[in-house]
Design a protein around this motif. Structure first.
Motif, mmCIF file in Angstrom:
data_model
loop_
_atom_site.group_PDB
_atom_site.id
_atom_site.type_symbol
_atom_site.label_atom_id
_atom_site.label_comp_id
_atom_site.label_asym_id
_atom_site.label_seq_id
_atom_site.Cartn_x
_atom_site.Cartn_y
_atom_site.Cartn_z
ATOM 1 N N PRO A 72 -62.131 1.815 -75.472
ATOM 2 C CA PRO A 72 -61.162 2.872 -75.819
ATOM 3 C C PRO A 72 -59.789 2.626 -75.191
ATOM 4 C CG PRO A 72 -63.263 3.835 -75.199
ATOM 5 C CD PRO A 72 -63.353 2.379 -74.850
ATOM 6 N N LEU A 73 -59.787 2.054 -73.956
ATOM 7 C CA LEU A 73 -58.505 1.746 -73.317
ATOM 8 C C LEU A 73 -57.743 0.701 -74.134
ATOM 9 C CD1 LEU A 73 -59.276 1.595 -69.480
ATOM 10 C CD2 LEU A 73 -57.952 3.312 -70.730
ATOM 11 N N GLY A 74 -58.497 -0.287 -74.621
ATOM 12 C CA GLY A 74 -57.869 -1.320 -75.457
ATOM 13 C C GLY A 74 -57.252 -0.715 -76.699
ATOM 14 N N VAL A 75 -57.972 0.224 -77.318
ATOM 15 C CA VAL A 75 -57.459 0.876 -78.524
ATOM 16 C C VAL A 75 -56.212 1.697 -78.198
ATOM 17 C CG1 VAL A 75 -57.971 2.562 -80.329
ATOM 18 C CG2 VAL A 75 -59.718 0.911 -79.648
ATOM 19 N N ALA A 76 -56.243 2.385 -77.054
ATOM 20 C CA ALA A 76 -55.074 3.182 -76.647
ATOM 21 C C ALA A 76 -53.865 2.264 -76.451
ATOM 22 C CB ALA A 76 -55.379 3.956 -75.374
ATOM 23 N N LEU A 77 -54.118 1.084 -75.885
ATOM 24 C CA LEU A 77 -53.049 0.116 -75.649
ATOM 25 C C LEU A 77 -52.445 -0.359 -76.974
ATOM 26 C CD1 LEU A 77 -52.157 -1.005 -72.860
ATOM 27 C CD2 LEU A 77 -53.273 -3.142 -73.519
ATOM 28 N N ILE A 78 -53.337 -0.662 -77.941
ATOM 29 C CA ILE A 78 -52.865 -1.071 -79.268
ATOM 30 C C ILE A 78 -52.050 0.053 -79.895
ATOM 31 C CG2 ILE A 78 -53.626 -1.618 -81.621
ATOM 32 C CD1 ILE A 78 -56.038 -3.068 -80.316
ATOM 33 N N GLY A 79 -52.544 1.285 -79.756
ATOM 34 C CA GLY A 79 -51.832 2.452 -80.281
ATOM 35 C C GLY A 79 -50.447 2.564 -79.657
ATOM 36 N N ALA A 80 -50.376 2.394 -78.325
ATOM 37 C CA ALA A 80 -49.098 2.500 -77.614
ATOM 38 C C ALA A 80 -48.114 1.443 -78.114
ATOM 39 C CB ALA A 80 -49.324 2.350 -76.114
ATOM 40 N N LEU A 81 -48.648 0.242 -78.327
ATOM 41 C CA LEU A 81 -47.825 -0.872 -78.804
ATOM 42 C C LEU A 81 -47.253 -0.562 -80.193
ATOM 43 C CD1 LEU A 81 -47.465 -3.570 -77.251
ATOM 44 C CD2 LEU A 81 -48.908 -4.614 -79.019
ATOM 45 N N PHE A 82 -48.133 -0.089 -81.090
ATOM 46 C CA PHE A 82 -47.685 0.234 -82.442
ATOM 47 C C PHE A 82 -46.662 1.365 -82.417
ATOM 48 C CE2 PHE A 82 -51.177 -2.157 -84.412
ATOM 49 C CZ PHE A 82 -50.424 -2.774 -85.398
ATOM 50 N N TYR A 83 -46.880 2.300 -81.494
ATOM 51 C CA TYR A 83 -45.937 3.408 -81.386
ATOM 52 C C TYR A 83 -44.555 2.878 -81.013
ATOM 53 C CZ TYR A 83 -43.837 7.798 -80.050
ATOM 54 O OH TYR A 83 -43.001 8.875 -79.967
ATOM 55 N N ALA A 84 -44.534 2.004 -79.987
ATOM 56 C CA ALA A 84 -43.258 1.501 -79.484
ATOM 57 C C ALA A 84 -42.545 0.646 -80.529
ATOM 58 C CB ALA A 84 -43.501 0.704 -78.205
ATOM 59 N N VAL A 85 -43.312 -0.183 -81.238
ATOM 60 C CA VAL A 85 -42.694 -1.136 -82.154
ATOM 61 C C VAL A 85 -42.321 -0.488 -83.486
ATOM 62 C CG1 VAL A 85 -43.115 -3.247 -83.478
ATOM 63 C CG2 VAL A 85 -43.871 -3.085 -81.099
ATOM 64 N N LEU A 86 -43.208 0.383 -83.985
ATOM 65 C CA LEU A 86 -43.072 0.820 -85.366
ATOM 66 C C LEU A 86 -42.974 2.335 -85.531
ATOM 67 C CD1 LEU A 86 -43.060 -0.562 -88.122
ATOM 68 C CD2 LEU A 86 -45.526 -0.226 -88.232
ATOM 69 N N LEU A 87 -43.967 3.037 -85.002
ATOM 70 C CA LEU A 87 -44.106 4.450 -85.353
ATOM 71 C C LEU A 87 -42.985 5.316 -84.791
ATOM 72 C CD1 LEU A 87 -47.973 4.798 -84.929
ATOM 73 C CD2 LEU A 87 -46.649 4.096 -86.911
ATOM 74 N N ARG A 88 -42.452 4.934 -83.627
ATOM 75 C CA ARG A 88 -41.378 5.695 -82.993
ATOM 76 C C ARG A 88 -40.196 5.858 -83.955
ATOM 77 N NH1 ARG A 88 -37.512 4.176 -78.955
ATOM 78 N NH2 ARG A 88 -38.144 2.033 -79.284
ATOM 79 N N HIS A 89 -39.952 4.789 -84.733
ATOM 80 C CA HIS A 89 -38.811 4.826 -85.644
ATOM 81 C C HIS A 89 -39.143 5.558 -86.933
ATOM 82 C CE1 HIS A 89 -37.239 1.911 -82.860
ATOM 83 N NE2 HIS A 89 -38.330 1.205 -83.031
ATOM 84 N N MET A 90 -40.439 5.867 -87.122
ATOM 85 C CA MET A 90 -40.851 6.473 -88.383
ATOM 86 C C MET A 90 -40.760 7.997 -88.360
ATOM 87 S SD MET A 90 -41.491 4.005 -90.280
ATOM 88 C CE MET A 90 -41.966 5.091 -91.621
ATOM 89 N N GLN A 91 -40.571 8.549 -87.140
ATOM 90 C CA GLN A 91 -40.706 9.993 -87.035
ATOM 91 C C GLN A 91 -39.670 10.791 -87.792
ATOM 92 O OE1 GLN A 91 -41.177 11.395 -83.076
ATOM 93 N NE2 GLN A 91 -42.764 9.894 -82.738
ATOM 94 N N ARG A 92 -38.462 10.258 -87.829
ATOM 95 C CA ARG A 92 -37.422 11.010 -88.528
ATOM 96 C C ARG A 92 -37.445 10.709 -90.021
ATOM 97 N NH1 ARG A 92 -36.457 13.150 -84.346
ATOM 98 N NH2 ARG A 92 -35.508 12.367 -82.449
#
Lengths: 292, 253
Positions: A72-92
């Motif tokens: 689960p920690l590995g998955v959280a890490l992957i999630g964090a990475l995707f958030y930083a690279v991609l999803l953060r910019h998708m929110q607006r």
């Protein structure tokens, strides 16, 4: 057959087990959507990746418990990475773009696991301590499946305490109500949201790990559970713990009983239920109450 | 003394009497353009709020009053112009950073969280030098009685009290109030006026939007009249009272 107590006990436990898995998956999706109106369709992919990471961890360390701690920690890490690279910019961005990008991630995830782990289905053994069977109200039932139910209940209790008793929990609830006002109180909503998003990924990974010894692990295992999870969020009403719990129980039970009572209508029953709920309560069974 | 505006931003000297006297204003908007849709537009808006004063923004519905406050809070983005707070440029800062500089916001809809208790509202901001809970509950005894109640269980007046009390937990140097008396019974309006009066006496700087002209005239040191997204007049409340034309054209009184 239907009213035999033995049948009812076993099927209710099966339903409860599915409900708990759905709860682990839907709570993250639901709160993230409630806070930021952000739809992550790749949530099921995180579940699948959790199961595969469990597979590899079990191969390396020969221990389910190490997998339960690490995957689960590995998955959280992957999630964090995707958030930083991609999803953060998708929110607006518009919901349509969010849907398209996260839908695309489903295919990326599908191909990635196929490249790393191959197309053949895998399983991992049930941990030895839980390999036995136990008597529940006179019925024989696998101990491991009770363990899944216990994990779900433990997570539910922990999340309830976290949401109701901690300051971060209060920030999350306030953020679901009115995130602009939270920002006007000097709180970085985005950071709180990031933490919630990572926790949601961790829970999806956890669901993947605990279901790995029960279901087979294969590319595409995420799709059927993703659809059930989305239905849970819609039926329960996004943004609330109560909605995720009740939604999971309703869908888990209806799906389980539907499969055994009328297998040919099982999925139809779920969709009909969702349609009925949406007709009567368009915002789900337990919508977040807004003061304005 | 009132000053008429001719649409374009006025010369900076005239606009900043404080600056001329050597006391920089706490908040200054300089030729700010902002909009979030066609009906919420600010054009070349300049205004100043001096430390220790109460400034009221008046104007008809849709004049841009709420948009001005939201722009100050960073909720509506500044498209052109500069905004300064306590001498520092705060143009384009995100809302939470503006709040942390000491600008507290009481929005028109009060911004009460449905699922949070009164107590949670007052501990959410967690700013070290904000009003401590004891002082809040002393100043707002009704909130002390209702500390365990959730946002939705409060009356309109109680929600307004809570919104103001919550703003004070931020240790504000500038308190922004958007229509604090809107939709409240006269007796509650009196209570809010008394609270605002006490805060003013303590030297808290305030910027408020009001439809309730007598309330605004009573508490404000300085008035800005907004019309169609521009400042149309500014000066002392007494001067506005005497200017029937401005009142008629821009306030409809």
């Amino acid at each position: 057959m239907l009213l035999e107590p033995g049948f009812l006990i076993v099927q209710t436990l099966n339903g409860l087990q599915l409900s708990m898995l759905l709860f682990l998956l839907s709570i993250g999706l639901s709160v993230v959507f409630g806070m930021m109106n952000f739809i992550n369709l790749a949530h099921g992919t995180l579940y699948m990746v959790g199961a595969y990471l469990a597979l590899s961890t079990v191969r390396w360390f020969d221990s389910f418990w190490v997998a339960l701690a690490l995957a689960p920690l590995g998955v959280a890490l992957i999630g964090a990475l995707f958030y930083a690279v991609l999803l953060r910019h998708m929110q607006r961005q518009s919901p349509m773009r969010q849907v398209l990008v996260t839908f695309g991630l489903i295919f990326v995830g599908f191909d990635a696991v196929r490249m790393v782990w191959g197309v053949l289905p895998h399983t991992i053994p049930v941990p030895e301590t839980l390999a036995g069977r136990v008597y529940v109200l006179g019925e024989v039932y696998p101990a491991y499946r009770l363990f899944i139910i216990a994990i779900g209940l433990a997570v539910l209790a922990a999340l309830y305490a976290g949401l109701e008793r901690t300051r971060l929990g209060a920030v999350v609830r306030a953020g679901v109500d009115d995130r602009t006002m939270v920002a006007a109180l000097g709180i970085d909503v985005e950071r709180a949201f990031f933490l919630v998003f990572c926790l949601g990924c961790w829970l999806a990974g956890l669901a993947g790990v605990v279901s790995a010894p029960v279901f087979s692990i294969f590319p595409g295992m995420d799709m059927s559970i993703l659809i059930l999870t989305l239905i849970v969020v819609v039926v329960g009403g996004p943004g609330s713990l109560k909605g995720a719990v009740i939604g999971s129980l309703v869908i888990g039970m209806v799906d389980t009983y539907g499969q055994v009572v009328a297998p040919e209508f099982a999925r139809v029953t779920i969709y009909a239920l969702m349609a009925a709920v949406l007709l009567v309560r368009p915002h789900g069974l337990f919508p977040v109450r807004r003061t304005h | 003394m009132g000053t008429r505006e001719q649409g374009a931003p006025w010369p900076r000297q005239a606009a900043s009497p404080g600056a001329a006297a050597g006391t920089p204003s706490l908040l200054a908007l300089d030729a700010v353009d902002a909009f979030y849709d066609r009906s919420h537009v600010l054009q070349a808006l300049s205004m100043e709020v001096e430390s220790g004063t109460v400034v009221a923004l008046l104007g008809r519905n849709g004049a841009g009053k709420t948009t001005t406050l939201k722009t100050v809070m960073g909720i509506v983005p500044v498209r052109a112009g500069r905004m300064r707070f306590d001498g520092a440029d705060v143009t384009g800062l995100p809302t939470h950073r503006i709040a942390r500089l000491g600008i507290a916001y009481v929005p028109e809809d009060r911004g009460i969280f449905a699922s949070l208790t009164v107590h949670e509202h007052l501990t959410l901001a967690n700013v070290p030098d904000g009003w401590p809970l004891g002082r809040i509950y002393e100043a707002f005894p009704r909130l002390a009685e209702r500390r365990g109640h959730r946002g939705t269980q409060l009356s309109g007046g109680e929600q307004q009290m809570l919104s103001i009390a919550r703003a004070l937990t931020l240790a504000p140097r500038l308190l922004i109030l958007d229509e604090p008396t809107e939709g409240l019974a006269p007796v509650i309006v009196e209570e809010i006026a008394a609270i605002a009066g006490r805060l003013k006496a303590e030297g808290l700087t305030m910027l408020l939007v009001e439809q309730n002209y007598p309330f605004a005239a009573r508490i404000a040191d300085r008035v800005y009249v907004l019309g169609k997204g521009r400042i149309r007049w500014h000066g002392a409340p007494a001067a506005l009272d005497a200017d029937e034309e401005v009142k008629h054209t821009w306030l409809g009184i």
